[in-house]
Design an enzyme around this catalytic site. Structure first.
Site, PDB file in Angstrom:
ATOM      1  N   PRO A   2      14.264 -43.838  13.250  1.00 33.75           N
ATOM      2  CA  PRO A   2      15.449 -43.033  12.928  1.00 33.75           C
ATOM      3  C   PRO A   2      15.149 -42.030  11.817  1.00 33.75           C
ATOM      4  CG  PRO A   2      16.027 -45.348  13.131  1.00 33.75           C
ATOM      5  CD  PRO A   2      14.528 -45.279  13.154  1.00 33.75           C
ATOM      6  N   GLU A   3      15.535 -40.778  12.039  1.00 30.52           N
ATOM      7  CA  GLU A   3      15.351 -39.750  11.023  1.00 30.52           C
ATOM      8  C   GLU A   3      16.689 -39.472  10.353  1.00 30.52           C
ATOM      9  OE1 GLU A   3      12.734 -36.508  11.752  1.00 30.52           O
ATOM     10  OE2 GLU A   3      11.800 -37.466  13.477  1.00 30.52           O
ATOM     11  N   HIS A  90      16.859 -61.148  16.510  1.00 30.32           N
ATOM     12  CA  HIS A  90      16.558 -60.217  15.426  1.00 30.32           C
ATOM     13  C   HIS A  90      17.796 -59.784  14.630  1.00 30.32           C
ATOM     14  CE1 HIS A  90      12.689 -60.118  17.364  1.00 30.32           C
ATOM     15  NE2 HIS A  90      13.158 -59.459  18.405  1.00 30.32           N
ATOM     16  N   ARG A 109      11.333 -55.122  14.455  1.00 31.96           N
ATOM     17  CA  ARG A 109       9.999 -54.999  13.858  1.00 31.96           C
ATOM     18  C   ARG A 109       9.954 -55.398  12.380  1.00 31.96           C
ATOM     19  NH1 ARG A 109       8.197 -49.111  16.415  1.00 31.96           N
ATOM     20  NH2 ARG A 109       8.855 -49.563  18.545  1.00 31.96           N
ATOM     21  N   ARG A 150      -0.746 -24.701  -3.100  1.00 32.39           N
ATOM     22  CA  ARG A 150      -0.925 -25.853  -2.220  1.00 32.39           C
ATOM     23  C   ARG A 150      -1.695 -25.458  -0.971  1.00 32.39           C
ATOM     24  NH1 ARG A 150       2.931 -29.857  -2.953  1.00 32.39           N
ATOM     25  NH2 ARG A 150       1.672 -31.044  -1.448  1.00 32.39           N
TER      26      ARG A 150
END
Length: 269
Positions: A2-3, A90, A109, A150
């Protein structure tokens, strides 16, 4: 994983069911998450939930004198369910609400986390994060100033949470395409004007994803059980070999910083 839009979608779906309620108890069935669940979590009783906010990919449940920090990890989900709802495999943690419902955390997980935070903003996981991409503190000028000198690629640069939070692999590719910037261009060799376009693209992509309910990912469903639909609108992610939506040149794909990357060799420089 998930973002940011998926996490924000989860927050918006859950907050109406928890804000203003009282947390009456916590059941921890499996404390072995990404970091062990603090024993004090299971001792929480009679705590009013002031609100639920998001910082980067962390959900912060405000209990007044402390916060519970929730991270969904790779496969974590939160659901608001009746107390009598049968357990699924879970289902590791239940937060009991005075409404008779549960905020249930499921994580196959176990890369997610539930953190006991006495001062959320100074916690090592949160203290050094960059600005939120939809806040006023984030701008093209900020990206330009931080990028000087950078050599790292611009894609890696904007995916660094110290630069700006929540721009994961999917949304980095989409934003760079909209801004016309090649993902491997060194961050320090991009002009301020181009960074202004990139900042606007990041805002636009994330705002649309949040509005659409988050991108459909294999391990994510939103709080109401419905998947997000922004995946239908993706311009380059997962479309290697297909024609560019702007110039029809075949999109190129490859590995970039050990992550898949798709871009247009003609439109992105």
């Amino acid at each position: 994983m998930p973002e940011l839009p998926e996490v924000e979608t989860t927050r918006r779906g859950i907050e109406p069911h928890v804000a203003g309620r009282t947390l009456t108890a916590v059941t921890v069935r499996e404390p072995r998450l990404r970091w062990p669940v603090d024993a004090r979590v299971a001792e929480l009783r009679d705590k009013r939930i002031v609100g639920l906010r998001r910082r980067a990919k962390y959900l912060l449940m405000d209990l007044g004198d402390l916060n519970l920090g929730i991270h969904l990890g790779m496969s974590g989900t939160l659901r608001v369910v009746p107390a009598e709802t049968p357990l699924r495999k879970h289902d590791h943690i239940d937060l009991h609400l005075d409404s008779g419902r549960l905020l249930r955390f499921n994580d196959p997980r176990r890369f997610g986390a539930l953190l006991y935070l006495t001062d959320a903003l100074t916690h090592p996981l949160l203290a050094n994060l960059g600005p939120e991409p939809l806040d006023q503190d984030f701008s093209g000028g900020w990206l330009y100033r931080r990028s000087r000198g950078r050599r790292v690629s611009v894609k890696s640069f904007i995916m660094d949470n110290a630069t700006v939070v929540g721009v994961g692999n999917i949304y980095a590719q989409e934003s760079l395409f909209l801004a016309g910037i090649h993902p491997s261009r060194p961050a320090g060799r991009i002009s301020e004007a181009r960074y202004q376009r990139l900042a606007l693209a990041i805002r636009s992509v994330l705002a649309k994803a949040i509005e659409a309910g988050g991108t459909t990912l294999r391990d994510f469903t939103s709080a109401d059980g419905q998947p997000g639909y922004f995946a239908q609108q993706l311009l380059v992610y997962g479309r290697a070999g297909e024609p560019c939506p702007q110039c029809a040149e075949p999109l190129r794909g490859g590995r970039h910083g050990q992550r898949s990357t798709v871009y247009c060799p003609r439109c992105q420089r």
